[in-house]
Design a protein around this motif. Structure first.
Motif, PDB file in Angstrom:
ATOM      1  N   ARG A  68       0.839  -1.209   0.000  1.00 17.19           N
ATOM      2  CA  ARG A  68       0.000   0.000   0.000  1.00 17.19           C
ATOM      3  C   ARG A  68       0.867   1.250   0.000  1.00 17.19           C
ATOM      4  O   ARG A  68       0.629   2.182  -0.769  1.00 17.19           O
ATOM      5  CB  ARG A  68      -0.943   0.018   1.197  1.00 17.19           C
ATOM      6  CG  ARG A  68      -1.819   1.276   1.256  1.00 17.19           C
ATOM      7  CD  ARG A  68      -2.641   1.361   2.522  1.00 17.19           C
ATOM      8  NE  ARG A  68      -3.593   0.286   2.629  1.00 17.19           N
ATOM      9  CZ  ARG A  68      -4.832   0.313   2.141  1.00 17.19           C
ATOM     10  NH1 ARG A  68      -5.256   1.382   1.494  1.00 17.19           N
ATOM     11  NH2 ARG A  68      -5.629  -0.703   2.310  1.00 17.19           N
ATOM     12  N   THR A  84      -4.623   8.582  -0.222  1.00 12.61           N
ATOM     13  CA  THR A  84      -4.645   7.312   0.486  1.00 12.61           C
ATOM     14  C   THR A  84      -5.520   6.396  -0.341  1.00 12.61           C
ATOM     15  O   THR A  84      -6.696   6.701  -0.572  1.00 12.61           O
ATOM     16  CB  THR A  84      -5.241   7.487   1.899  1.00 12.61           C
ATOM     17  OG1 THR A  84      -4.433   8.420   2.624  1.00 12.61           O
ATOM     18  CG2 THR A  84      -5.285   6.155   2.636  1.00 12.61           C
ATOM     19  N   GLY A  86      -7.796   3.198  -1.468  1.00 15.53           N
ATOM     20  CA  GLY A  86      -8.886   2.516  -0.794  1.00 15.53           C
ATOM     21  C   GLY A  86      -8.614   1.046  -0.582  1.00 15.53           C
ATOM     22  O   GLY A  86      -7.467   0.600  -0.499  1.00 15.53           O
ATOM     23  N   ARG A  87      -9.683   0.301  -0.584  1.00  8.96           N
ATOM     24  CA  ARG A  87      -9.608  -1.110  -0.197  1.00  8.96           C
ATOM     25  C   ARG A  87      -8.832  -1.952  -1.212  1.00  8.96           C
ATOM     26  O   ARG A  87      -8.702  -1.588  -2.381  1.00  8.96           O
ATOM     27  CB  ARG A  87     -11.001  -1.672   0.016  1.00  8.96           C
ATOM     28  CG  ARG A  87     -11.821  -1.794  -1.223  1.00  8.96           C
ATOM     29  CD  ARG A  87     -13.243  -2.307  -0.898  1.00  8.96           C
ATOM     30  NE  ARG A  87     -13.961  -2.528  -2.125  1.00  8.96           N
ATOM     31  CZ  ARG A  87     -13.837  -3.621  -2.868  1.00  8.96           C
ATOM     32  NH1 ARG A  87     -13.048  -4.591  -2.483  1.00  8.96           N
ATOM     33  NH2 ARG A  87     -14.510  -3.746  -3.994  1.00  8.96           N
ATOM     34  N   LEU A  88      -8.375  -3.079  -0.738  1.00 10.08           N
ATOM     35  CA  LEU A  88      -7.666  -4.039  -1.572  1.00 10.08           C
ATOM     36  C   LEU A  88      -8.667  -4.723  -2.494  1.00 10.08           C
ATOM     37  O   LEU A  88      -9.701  -5.221  -2.040  1.00 10.08           O
ATOM     38  CB  LEU A  88      -6.969  -5.077  -0.690  1.00 10.08           C
ATOM     39  CG  LEU A  88      -6.219  -6.195  -1.403  1.00 10.08           C
ATOM     40  CD1 LEU A  88      -5.052  -5.641  -2.212  1.00 10.08           C
ATOM     41  CD2 LEU A  88      -5.741  -7.227  -0.387  1.00 10.08           C
ATOM     42  N   LEU A  89      -8.363  -4.747  -3.783  1.00 10.53           N
ATOM     43  CA  LEU A  89      -9.217  -5.404  -4.769  1.00 10.53           C
ATOM     44  C   LEU A  89      -8.689  -6.777  -5.150  1.00 10.53           C
ATOM     45  O   LEU A  89      -9.450  -7.732  -5.273  1.00 10.53           O
ATOM     46  CB  LEU A  89      -9.332  -4.538  -6.035  1.00 10.53           C
ATOM     47  CG  LEU A  89      -9.906  -3.145  -5.847  1.00 10.53           C
ATOM     48  CD1 LEU A  89      -9.805  -2.347  -7.151  1.00 10.53           C
ATOM     49  CD2 LEU A  89     -11.335  -3.214  -5.341  1.00 10.53           C
ATOM     50  N   PHE A 108      -5.083  -1.884  -5.384  1.00 11.10           N
ATOM     51  CA  PHE A 108      -5.957  -1.162  -4.476  1.00 11.10           C
ATOM     52  C   PHE A 108      -6.904  -0.277  -5.275  1.00 11.10           C
ATOM     53  O   PHE A 108      -6.581   0.156  -6.382  1.00 11.10           O
ATOM     54  CB  PHE A 108      -5.129  -0.288  -3.519  1.00 11.10           C
ATOM     55  CG  PHE A 108      -4.188  -1.078  -2.669  1.00 11.10           C
ATOM     56  CD1 PHE A 108      -4.616  -1.634  -1.473  1.00 11.10           C
ATOM     57  CD2 PHE A 108      -2.871  -1.290  -3.063  1.00 11.10           C
ATOM     58  CE1 PHE A 108      -3.755  -2.379  -0.687  1.00 11.10           C
ATOM     59  CE2 PHE A 108      -1.997  -2.031  -2.286  1.00 11.10           C
ATOM     60  CZ  PHE A 108      -2.442  -2.574  -1.093  1.00 11.10           C
ATOM     61  N   ASP A 109      -8.048   0.021  -4.700  1.00 10.66           N
ATOM     62  CA  ASP A 109      -8.993   0.922  -5.338  1.00 10.66           C
ATOM     63  C   ASP A 109      -8.484   2.347  -5.165  1.00 10.66           C
ATOM     64  O   ASP A 109      -8.356   2.841  -4.042  1.00 10.66           O
ATOM     65  CB  ASP A 109     -10.387   0.771  -4.716  1.00 10.66           C
ATOM     66  CG  ASP A 109     -11.464   1.465  -5.513  1.00 10.66           C
ATOM     67  OD1 ASP A 109     -11.146   2.405  -6.277  1.00 10.66           O
ATOM     68  OD2 ASP A 109     -12.631   1.078  -5.376  1.00 10.66           O
ATOM     69  N   ALA A 158     -13.994  -4.269  -7.841  1.00 10.72           N
ATOM     70  CA  ALA A 158     -14.410  -2.916  -7.472  1.00 10.72           C
ATOM     71  C   ALA A 158     -15.928  -2.773  -7.592  1.00 10.72           C
ATOM     72  O   ALA A 158     -16.567  -2.131  -6.765  1.00 10.72           O
ATOM     73  CB  ALA A 158     -13.701  -1.883  -8.344  1.00 10.72           C
ATOM     74  N   GLY A 161     -17.684  -5.359  -4.773  1.00  7.23           N
ATOM     75  CA  GLY A 161     -17.302  -5.233  -3.370  1.00  7.23           C
ATOM     76  C   GLY A 161     -16.450  -6.372  -2.836  1.00  7.23           C
ATOM     77  O   GLY A 161     -16.239  -6.469  -1.635  1.00  7.23           O
ATOM     78  N   SER A 162     -15.930  -7.210  -3.721  1.00  3.83           N
ATOM     79  CA  SER A 162     -15.135  -8.353  -3.270  1.00  3.83           C
ATOM     80  C   SER A 162     -13.649  -8.028  -3.275  1.00  3.83           C
ATOM     81  O   SER A 162     -13.217  -6.991  -3.775  1.00  3.83           O
ATOM     82  CB  SER A 162     -15.411  -9.569  -4.166  1.00  3.83           C
ATOM     83  OG  SER A 162     -14.922  -9.344  -5.477  1.00  3.83           O
ATOM     84  N   THR A 163     -12.873  -8.942  -2.709  1.00  3.42           N
ATOM     85  CA  THR A 163     -11.424  -8.959  -2.830  1.00  3.42           C
ATOM     86  C   THR A 163     -11.086 -10.307  -3.415  1.00  3.42           C
ATOM     87  O   THR A 163     -11.648 -11.318  -2.993  1.00  3.42           O
ATOM     88  CB  THR A 163     -10.746  -8.781  -1.461  1.00  3.42           C
ATOM     89  OG1 THR A 163     -11.154  -7.534  -0.907  1.00  3.42           O
ATOM     90  CG2 THR A 163      -9.229  -8.810  -1.588  1.00  3.42           C
TER      91      THR A 163
END
Length: 172
Positions: A68, A84, A86-89, A108-109, A158, A161-163
Motif C-alpha cells: 500500500r 490514500t 482505498g480497499r484491496l481489490l 488497491f482501489d 471494485a 465489493g469483493s477482494t
C-alpha cells in the motif's frame, strides 16, 4: 499505534536457531498498484519509457515498505497524487518469468479522478511517456496477458465489493 510501536510490542526478534538460515530463505517481490478510473469507468494507464507494455500507476515495494505504501509513493512520484488508496481489490501471485522471481502484486482501489486528469497531469518524462484513460478492452493490445486478466478481476472486484486472490491473473 505506529509500526514501530507494533514492533516493540512483538518483543525481541526470534533468534536464529541455525545461523545463516534466514539469509537462505527466499524473498518475494511485492508491488502495489492503483485502479484509478474516470467518471465513465475508464481505467487510467501509464505508458512507461523503459518497457514496451503499459501499466497501472504503482510499483515495486522497497525494503520494509508495504505494498500500500509503495502504491501511494508511486502515485505521488508518477502522477503528483497525494492520496490514500482505498480497499484491496486483488492479490495476484506471479510465477518466476525470465529475470523476475515470483512475486505478489496488490491492486488497491484508487477511486475516481476528473475526466481531464490525463490531459493536465505533469508526468516525469524520464519514467513515463504519457498517461491515458481507456476502457480496459481498448488497452488489451498494450498489456501483458497476465496484467489484462488481473485488471479484469480488479474492475469486477471494485464493482461487486469483493477482494480476489489470483494466480497469474486467474482465479483458482
Amino acid at each position: 499505534m505506529t509500526l514501530e510501536d507494533d514492533l516493540r510490542a512483538e518483543g525481541a526478534p526470534e533468534k536464529e536457531f541455525h545461523a545463516g538460515v534466514a539469509a537462505c530463505m527466499p524473498r518475494k517481490r511485492t508491488a502495489g498498484g492503483a485502479l484509478l478510473r474516470n467518471s465513465s469507468g475508464h481505467v487510467l494507464f501509464v505508458v512507461p519509457v523503459y518497457k514496451p507494455t503499459w501499466e497501472i500507476p504503482g510499483g515495486i515495494a522497497e525494503p520494509d515498505e508495504s505494498p500500500r505504501a509503495a502504491c501511494e509513493r508511486e502515485l505521488q512520484e508518477e502522477l503528483g497524487l497525494d492520496v490514500t488508496v482505498g480497499r484491496l481489490l486483488v492479490v495476484d501471485w506471479m510465477p518466476t518469468h525470465g529475470v523476475w522471481g515470483d512475486g505478489l502484486m496488490f491492486i488497491f482501489d484508487g477511486g475516481t479522478l476528473p475526466d481531464d486528469f490525463a490531459s493536465k497531469a505533469n508526468v516525469p518524462a524520464e519514467e513515463l511517456s504519457g498517461i491515458r484513460f481507456l476502457p480496459l478492452d481498448q488497452a488489451t493490445d498494450h498489456l501483458r496477458p497476465s496484467m489484462n486478466r488481473r485488471l479484469e478481476q480488479a474492475v469486477e472486484a471494485a464493482a461487486d465489493g469483493s477482494t480476489r486472490y489470483l494466480e497469474f491473473g486467474r482465479t483458482q
